[in-house]
Design a protein around this motif. Structure first.
Motif, mmCIF file in Angstrom:
data_model
loop_
_atom_site.group_PDB
_atom_site.id
_atom_site.type_symbol
_atom_site.label_atom_id
_atom_site.label_comp_id
_atom_site.label_asym_id
_atom_site.label_seq_id
_atom_site.Cartn_x
_atom_site.Cartn_y
_atom_site.Cartn_z
ATOM 1 N N ARG A 125 -7.128 -6.368 -15.015
ATOM 2 C CA ARG A 125 -7.530 -6.078 -16.386
ATOM 3 C C ARG A 125 -7.478 -7.392 -17.155
ATOM 4 N NH1 ARG A 125 -8.039 -2.172 -20.318
ATOM 5 N NH2 ARG A 125 -7.079 -2.610 -22.348
ATOM 6 N N ALA A 126 -8.634 -7.971 -17.419
ATOM 7 C CA ALA A 126 -8.707 -9.244 -18.133
ATOM 8 C C ALA A 126 -8.777 -8.985 -19.633
ATOM 9 C CB ALA A 126 -9.936 -10.037 -17.681
ATOM 10 N N VAL A 127 -7.939 -9.671 -20.392
ATOM 11 C CA VAL A 127 -7.934 -9.538 -21.850
ATOM 12 C C VAL A 127 -8.379 -10.863 -22.459
ATOM 13 C CG1 VAL A 127 -6.499 -9.215 -23.896
ATOM 14 C CG2 VAL A 127 -6.193 -7.732 -21.912
ATOM 15 N N TYR A 128 -9.464 -10.807 -23.225
ATOM 16 C CA TYR A 128 -10.035 -11.979 -23.886
ATOM 17 C C TYR A 128 -9.874 -11.804 -25.384
ATOM 18 C CZ TYR A 128 -13.480 -15.610 -25.052
ATOM 19 O OH TYR A 128 -14.110 -16.730 -25.546
ATOM 20 N N THR A 129 -9.243 -12.779 -26.029
ATOM 21 C CA THR A 129 -8.989 -12.670 -27.461
ATOM 22 C C THR A 129 -9.907 -13.612 -28.233
ATOM 23 O OG1 THR A 129 -7.224 -14.312 -27.300
ATOM 24 C CG2 THR A 129 -6.587 -12.000 -27.130
ATOM 25 N N LEU A 130 -10.283 -13.174 -29.425
ATOM 26 C CA LEU A 130 -11.203 -13.950 -30.252
ATOM 27 C C LEU A 130 -10.484 -14.790 -31.305
ATOM 28 C CD1 LEU A 130 -13.987 -11.278 -30.881
ATOM 29 C CD2 LEU A 130 -13.943 -13.084 -29.147
ATOM 30 N N TYR A 131 -9.304 -14.357 -31.720
ATOM 31 C CA TYR A 131 -8.627 -15.050 -32.809
ATOM 32 C C TYR A 131 -7.745 -16.164 -32.256
ATOM 33 C CZ TYR A 131 -6.281 -15.872 -37.220
ATOM 34 O OH TYR A 131 -5.812 -16.474 -38.357
ATOM 35 N N PRO A 132 -7.806 -17.373 -32.799
ATOM 36 C CA PRO A 132 -7.035 -18.506 -32.281
ATOM 37 C C PRO A 132 -5.541 -18.338 -32.505
ATOM 38 C CG PRO A 132 -8.083 -19.098 -34.355
ATOM 39 C CD PRO A 132 -8.640 -17.757 -33.964
ATOM 40 N N ALA A 133 -4.767 -18.819 -31.560
ATOM 41 C CA ALA A 133 -3.310 -18.739 -31.658
ATOM 42 C C ALA A 133 -2.791 -19.764 -32.646
ATOM 43 C CB ALA A 133 -2.675 -18.973 -30.288
ATOM 44 N N GLY A 134 -1.796 -19.374 -33.419
ATOM 45 C CA GLY A 134 -1.091 -20.316 -34.264
ATOM 46 C C GLY A 134 -1.817 -20.778 -35.508
ATOM 47 N N VAL A 176 -10.538 -8.280 -27.431
ATOM 48 C CA VAL A 176 -9.795 -7.821 -28.607
ATOM 49 C C VAL A 176 -9.924 -8.855 -29.720
ATOM 50 C CG1 VAL A 176 -8.145 -6.478 -27.262
ATOM 51 C CG2 VAL A 176 -7.637 -8.850 -27.810
ATOM 52 N N GLU A 177 -9.816 -8.388 -30.933
ATOM 53 C CA GLU A 177 -9.917 -9.265 -32.095
ATOM 54 C C GLU A 177 -8.641 -10.064 -32.324
ATOM 55 O OE1 GLU A 177 -12.491 -9.772 -34.066
ATOM 56 O OE2 GLU A 177 -13.865 -8.246 -33.285
ATOM 57 N N GLY A 178 -7.543 -9.633 -31.741
ATOM 58 C CA GLY A 178 -6.243 -10.196 -32.065
ATOM 59 C C GLY A 178 -5.971 -11.572 -31.497
ATOM 60 N N GLU A 179 -4.781 -12.087 -31.840
ATOM 61 C CA GLU A 179 -4.300 -13.378 -31.353
ATOM 62 C C GLU A 179 -3.711 -13.196 -29.958
ATOM 63 O OE1 GLU A 179 -1.076 -16.125 -30.500
ATOM 64 O OE2 GLU A 179 -0.731 -14.108 -31.290
ATOM 65 N N VAL A 180 -3.777 -14.245 -29.130
ATOM 66 C CA VAL A 180 -3.532 -14.107 -27.703
ATOM 67 C C VAL A 180 -2.132 -13.600 -27.372
ATOM 68 C CG1 VAL A 180 -3.058 -16.596 -27.555
ATOM 69 C CG2 VAL A 180 -3.548 -15.303 -25.491
ATOM 70 N N THR A 181 -1.097 -14.195 -27.921
ATOM 71 C CA THR A 181 0.256 -13.781 -27.551
ATOM 72 C C THR A 181 0.533 -12.347 -27.976
ATOM 73 O OG1 THR A 181 1.014 -16.074 -27.759
ATOM 74 C CG2 THR A 181 2.700 -14.355 -27.722
ATOM 75 N N ALA A 182 0.102 -11.992 -29.197
ATOM 76 C CA ALA A 182 0.314 -10.623 -29.678
ATOM 77 C C ALA A 182 -0.477 -9.623 -28.852
ATOM 78 C CB ALA A 182 -0.083 -10.523 -31.152
ATOM 79 N N ALA A 183 -1.706 -9.968 -28.491
ATOM 80 C CA ALA A 183 -2.549 -9.060 -27.712
ATOM 81 C C ALA A 183 -1.967 -8.816 -26.325
ATOM 82 C CB ALA A 183 -3.960 -9.617 -27.605
ATOM 83 N N LEU A 184 -1.505 -9.876 -25.668
ATOM 84 C CA LEU A 184 -0.901 -9.717 -24.348
ATOM 85 C C LEU A 184 0.411 -8.945 -24.440
ATOM 86 C CD1 LEU A 184 -1.527 -13.235 -22.752
ATOM 87 C CD2 LEU A 184 -2.731 -11.105 -22.263
ATOM 88 N N ARG A 185 1.166 -9.219 -25.474
ATOM 89 C CA ARG A 185 2.439 -8.501 -25.659
ATOM 90 C C ARG A 185 2.198 -6.996 -25.775
ATOM 91 N NH1 ARG A 185 4.292 -11.238 -29.830
ATOM 92 N NH2 ARG A 185 3.508 -9.768 -31.378
ATOM 93 N N ASP A 186 1.127 -6.616 -26.453
ATOM 94 C CA ASP A 186 0.808 -5.199 -26.605
ATOM 95 C C ASP A 186 0.402 -4.560 -25.283
ATOM 96 O OD1 ASP A 186 1.324 -5.372 -29.294
ATOM 97 O OD2 ASP A 186 -0.776 -5.575 -29.897
ATOM 98 N N GLU A 187 -0.205 -5.350 -24.398
ATOM 99 C CA GLU A 187 -0.729 -4.802 -23.139
ATOM 100 C C GLU A 187 0.283 -4.832 -21.996
ATOM 101 O OE1 GLU A 187 -3.584 -3.355 -22.690
ATOM 102 O OE2 GLU A 187 -4.473 -3.764 -24.646
ATOM 103 N N ILE A 188 1.296 -5.680 -22.089
ATOM 104 C CA ILE A 188 2.236 -5.847 -20.981
ATOM 105 C C ILE A 188 2.962 -4.553 -20.642
ATOM 106 C CG2 ILE A 188 4.486 -6.879 -20.430
ATOM 107 C CD1 ILE A 188 3.440 -9.528 -21.444
ATOM 108 N N THR A 189 3.266 -3.758 -21.651
ATOM 109 C CA THR A 189 3.972 -2.495 -21.423
ATOM 110 C C THR A 189 3.214 -1.601 -20.461
ATOM 111 O OG1 THR A 189 4.977 -2.576 -23.625
ATOM 112 C CG2 THR A 189 4.897 -0.421 -22.545
ATOM 113 N N PHE A 190 1.898 -1.710 -20.469
ATOM 114 C CA PHE A 190 1.064 -0.825 -19.649
ATOM 115 C C PHE A 190 0.497 -1.549 -18.431
ATOM 116 C CE2 PHE A 190 0.756 0.258 -24.182
ATOM 117 C CZ PHE A 190 1.455 1.457 -24.151
#
Length: 271
Positions: free
Chosen positions: A35-44, A90-104
């Motif tokens: 499951r590849a997650v690609y984020t659009l919003y830049p980190a930091g 996803v529209e979100g920032e990379v670390t937050a987006a991955l953090r949301d997906e790690i649980t699953f």
């Protein structure tokens, strides 16, 4: 337990090819799906001020333009390998987006944090933050080093700590598939570390793991672990991270900090 869902950080940075190759190899060996997650919003980059807003909008536009090429590369790679892969934007920032997906997900694959190109800096996941903040394991794939097509040899850097115990339990499905597993202990103030390593090897054997114990009586763990990783020819290094505080590691130095900066092999970590 088995590896069924492998979360892959997708970004146009210098580490993507290596971590994609590693993820595909892991999927083939375990039968898991990617499951590849690609984020659009830049980190930091904060969303404040007109100038910053214009800059962020430009970065998002560039991310959208680069996505098509990266997605095509991902789809071609999974098709050639014969594994199942899904792409999620996803529209979100990379670390937050991955953090949301790690649980699953059963395991998450990222790269070491590199600061080179703009894409490298925007894609930085700070893998230690992910492992500390999430309830799942993270594999940190080195950039520019040989990517194993199969995890035949796995080294477990062991000490009797809660963090190391979590890492080993998360890694059990991979350890059971490996041809050889070495449990490495390095002498320290705790006198029971060698006995604990022998117990771990015996415990792993009850799960069908071909594990042997090796104890090094002298030397620094930060030096011994990379050396033994290369000597053993490990395709994966399993360890718990930050068994003492990050502040102490920053001041005194530590195994976690040194290995995350320059992993000697793909690094399977948990906190």
């Amino acid at each position: 337990m088995s590896i069924r869902t492998i979360l892959l950080h997708a970004a146009p940075d210098s580490g993507f090819n290596d971590r994609l190759a590693f993820a595909i190899g892991l999927a083939r060996q375990t039968g898991g799906q990617l499951r590849a997650v690609y984020t659009l919003y830049p980190a930091g980059v904060p969303r404040v001020g007109r100038a910053l807003s214009i800059y962020v909008n430009e970065l998002v536009r560039e991310a959208k333009e680069k996505e098509a090429t990266l997605k095509a590369q991902f789809e071609a790679a999974v098709a050639e390998a014969g594994v199942t892969g899904m792409w999620h934007t996803v529209e979100g920032e990379v670390t937050a987006a991955l953090r949301d997906e790690i649980t699953f997900s059963d395991v998450t694959i990222v790269s070491e944090t590199r600061y080179g190109t703009v894409d490298d800096e925007l894609a930085a996941t700070l893998p230690e933050h992910l492992a500390l903040a999430c309830n799942g394991p993270v594999i940190v794939v080195p950039t520019g080093k040989k990517v194993p097509g199969r995890l035949g040899k796995v080294l477990v850097a062991w000490k009797p700590s809660r963090e190391a115990g979590h890492a080993v339990r998360f890694a059990l499905p991979i350890l059971a598939l490996a041809d050889e597993v070495e449990v490495l202990t390095v002498e320290e103030a705790k006198s029971d570390v060698a006995a604990s390593g022998a117990k771990l090897a015996a415990y792993l054997a009850t799960h069908g793991v071909n594990a042997k114990h090796r104890h090094v009586a002298e030397g620094s763990a930060a030096t011994i672990i990379p050396q033994e990783t290369q000597k053993f020819g490990a395709d994966l290094l399993v360890m718990g991270i930050y068994s003492r505080s990050r502040l102490a590691e920053m001041i005194l130095g530590g195994v976690t900090a040194s290995l995350l900066v320059d992993p000697p092999a793909p690094l399977f970590v948990a906190h």
